[in-house]
Scaffold this motif. Structure first.
Motif, PDB file in Angstrom:
ATOM      1  N   SER A 307      12.207  13.970 -49.393  1.00 15.59           N
ATOM      2  CA  SER A 307      12.583  14.238 -47.876  1.00 15.59           C
ATOM      3  C   SER A 307      11.587  15.184 -47.340  1.00 15.59           C
ATOM      4  O   SER A 307      10.987  15.209 -46.084  1.00 15.59           O
ATOM      5  N   TRP A 528      19.374  17.741 -43.845  1.00 15.66           N
ATOM      6  CA  TRP A 528      18.285  16.507 -43.840  1.00 15.66           C
ATOM      7  C   TRP A 528      17.753  16.858 -45.302  1.00 15.66           C
ATOM      8  O   TRP A 528      16.863  15.842 -45.724  1.00 15.66           O
ATOM      9  N   GLN A 625      21.129  14.270 -39.616  1.00 15.76           N
ATOM     10  CA  GLN A 625      20.034  14.126 -40.891  1.00 15.76           C
ATOM     11  C   GLN A 625      18.737  13.615 -40.257  1.00 15.76           C
ATOM     12  O   GLN A 625      17.646  14.419 -40.503  1.00 15.76           O
ATOM     13  N   ASN A 626      18.768  12.809 -39.286  1.00 12.14           N
ATOM     14  CA  ASN A 626      17.722  12.366 -38.662  1.00 12.14           C
ATOM     15  C   ASN A 626      17.053  13.176 -37.763  1.00 12.14           C
ATOM     16  O   ASN A 626      15.821  12.943 -37.453  1.00 12.14           O
ATOM     17  N   ARG A 628      17.131  16.305 -37.850  1.00 14.30           N
ATOM     18  CA  ARG A 628      16.724  17.609 -38.733  1.00 14.30           C
ATOM     19  C   ARG A 628      17.023  18.774 -38.467  1.00 14.30           C
ATOM     20  O   ARG A 628      16.287  19.617 -38.445  1.00 14.30           O
TER      21      ARG A 628
END
Length: 636
Positions: A307, A528, A625-626, A628
């Motif tokens: 990540s 994230w 999550q995308n 962040r």
């Protein structure tokens, strides 16, 4: 004795608690006793001289203190420490040095004229420097007595200190010697030995340090006036401007952290850690540092690394990802076919593994490893593209660090004494970097002479939660690799031209950045980056199948999800267990949630977000999550 031999660098922070050993300090080397004897002769002569001056020029002087207070003192007799005692016993106990008319002073150094006087404590940057530099002298004294070491330099740093010394060709400190070295340091501090300031002539300096070629070279290069300052402390005599603490007893305990050596002197100076001391509680406990803060458990640790790597390459500056890793490999890729100016800038990046032969004592957790990954990128560009590309690197760096939640400091490191290439190219490159920094708008400082041998650079420094500084990102200009690899491209006029290489790393070492993040997050990773995003908890066995379905939905969306269907624990115990494990979210499913195809959501801080549709909940987690976000639990 060659300067390029093997050295030993030891780092000690002050520590509040320590355990003294009972073994005696070994007999000192003969040369050390001879040097101390000469120092005592010179010190006795200086004391008599100052006493004569004080008697001859006995006069009252005016001292201005902070807050407008003015007091009388006697020239060449009254010391800052005596005035501190008159003001308050607390000030006398906590002051480490004084500032007299803007000049740093020992507390025991007599005042000479009317003065503005300010006391320095450990809370100030100047006070910390005095405290740590005095601690360095204790380490130097211990190294001389135990090992017969030839002292080099031992400066304070922003967060501590270190000492370099020479032990002879191929000689390093053995692990069995470290406890004894630490013990001597403890005995020297317990003895409360005073720091004595001596003004010596150049001839006297050469006589004092006739057995130390490093000090002799320093005297030759740096001592331009008729005299220089030497400090004595116990058996230690060292060339030093000062000031210092009144005595070693103010230091408290010292704990030996790491030892490392380098074959080329001071090329890899690192800052040690700041810990608690006898008088001033600073930042945590040494034992806490020595333990691993987090056990990154596979396979979740892989998610952390991947990540973070994805975050540091999600930018147009990295147009090609590769596995062969190093600067020459990218140069060979550039050179494997003819290039045109239309292809520039050409940006190559990879996360290949690097290996470095570190001494065992210098290794530390994730922050110092023998094998590590680096987000290494090389940008091949035309000279007139440099400023734009540097600005792009800085913007990318800021965007990455903002998401990670780090503030940072920038430093422009310029031409070192040993460099390759023409000075005019260096001047041009430094001007490009300086203009880019000025346009960037963030504070920066100049670090003269600390550039790489092949070009100037911008270093990026950040601090972790324990206050430890880390040099992570870097942006470096290189005119030498294109020359050495004969890299060329066809310019707009058709003639061959030579590109410039920009070395760029944002994270630096991925493992080091993970270590810094681990300290900063305290286990509560942002969604994230988290290895523990969601856990689904069924209320009873009747809901276990629906809970597994919810888990599969989350996993199919690419989210990390576990299931806790332990029937041996109550629902509240399982929720509490998930929160202690720092799962960002707990999805609780009971009979009502099963019938309505919903989940009841809680956060790791026990905030109850209520009932949500399962599909909508999965979609919302993906959005968080995308993008962040650092606080997904609060903005869910």
């Amino acid at each position: 004795m060659a300067l390029c031999q093997r050295w030993r660098r030891l780092r000690l922070p002050g520590l509040q608690t320590c355990r003294l050993h009972t073994a005696a300090v070994p007999a000192p080397p003969q040369w050390l006793a001879e040097r101390l004897g000469l120092f005592e002769e010179l010190w006795t002569a200086q004391v008599k001289k100052l006493a004569s001056v004080a008697q001859k020029e006995h006069q009252t002087i005016k001292i201005s203190l902070p807050g407008g207070q003015r007091v009388d003192a006697v020239a060449w007799s009254t010391t800052p420490y005596q005035l501190a005692q008159q003001i308050s016993s607390t000030l006398a106990d906590t002051a480490v040095a004084a500032q007299v008319n803007g000049e740093l002073y020992d507390l025991e150094r007599p005042l000479e004229t009317d003065s503005d006087l300010r006391f320095l404590t450990f809370s100030s940057a100047e006070g910390k420097a005095v405290f740590w530099h005095s601690s360095t002298h204790v380490l130097g004294a211990a190294a001389e007595q135990l090992l017969g070491a030839v002292l080099c330099r031992g400066p304070s740093t922003e967060c501590g200190f270190y000492h370099d010394f020479f032990l002879g060709k191929e000689r390093t400190v053995r692990g069995s010697e470290l406890p004894a070295l630490e013990r001597i340091c403890q005995e020297l501090t317990a003895a409360a030995q005073p720091f004595r300031r001596l003004e010596a002539s150049q001839d006297q300096l050469r006589q004092l340090f006739k057995d130390n070629p490093f000090k002799l070279r320093l005297i030759e290069k740096k001592v331009t006036g008729p005299t220089a300052i030497v400090y004595g402390c116990g058996m230690l005599v060292d060339l030093c401007r000062g000031p210092h603490l009144r005595h070693t007893g103010q230091i408290g305990g010292l704990k030996l952290l790491t030892a490392e050596y380098t074959r080329r002197g001071f090329s890899e100076v690192k800052t040690p850690i700041l810990f608690s001391t006898k008088l001033w509680e600073v930042s945590g406990h040494w034992e806490h540092y020595q333990e691993d803060m987090f056990a990154l458990q596979p396979p979740n640790s892989d998610r952390l690394s991947s990540s973070l790597s994805d975050h540091a390459t999600s930018h147009p500056a990295d147009t090609l990802a590769l596995k062969p890793m190093n600067c020459p490999a990218h140069c060979l890729m550039f050179a494997h076919r003819p290039r045109s100016w239309r292809e520039l800038p050409l940006r190559l990046a990879d996360f290949g593994a690097l290996h470095r032969a570190e001494a065992s004592g210098s290794l530390g957790g994730l922050t110092r490893l023998r094998c590590f990954q680096q987000d290494d990128a090389h940008i091949f560009c035309a000279p007139d593209q440099l400023e734009t590309e540097i600005q792009g690197c800085l913007d990318f760096l800021r965007s990455v660090y903002t998401v990670l939640g780090f503030s940072f400091r920038l430093a422009l490191s310029t031409r070192p004494s040993s460099f390759l290439g023409e000075p005019c190219l260096w001047d041009q490159a430094e001007q490009v970097l300086q203009r880019a920094l000025e346009e960037f708008g963030e504070p920066w400082e100049l670090n003269p002479g600390d550039g790489a041998f092949y070009g100037p650079k911008i270093d990026v420094h950040l601090r972790d939660a324990l206050g430890r500084p880390h040099q992570c990102g870097t942006i470096q200009l290189d005119f030498q690799l294109p020359l050495r690899f004969d890299l060329q491209y066809k310019g707009q006029a058709g003639a061959p031209e030579r590109p410039v290489v920009i070395h760029r790393a944002v994270l630096g070492s991925v493992e080091r950045m993970l270590g810094v993040l681990a300290e900063s997050c305290g286990g509560k990773w942002p969604l994230w980056l988290s290895p523990f995003q969601v856990v689904v908890i069924p209320v009873g066995t009747e809901q276990e199948e629906y809970a597994r379905e919810a888990q599969r939905r989350l996993q199919a969306a690419g989210l990390v999800c576990d299931l806790d269907a332990d029937s041996g624990l109550t629902l509240s115990r399982r929720v509490r267990r998930a929160q202690l494990a720092h799962y960002n979210f707990q999805f609780v499913v009971g009979q009502k949630e099963q019938s309505k195809r919903t989940v009841n959501i809680r956060t790791r801080d026990n905030c109850q977000l209520g009932e949500r549709d399962l599909t909508e909940a999965v979609q919302r987690l993906l959005e968080l999550q995308n993008t962040r976000v650092p606080n997904a639990e609060r903005v869910f």
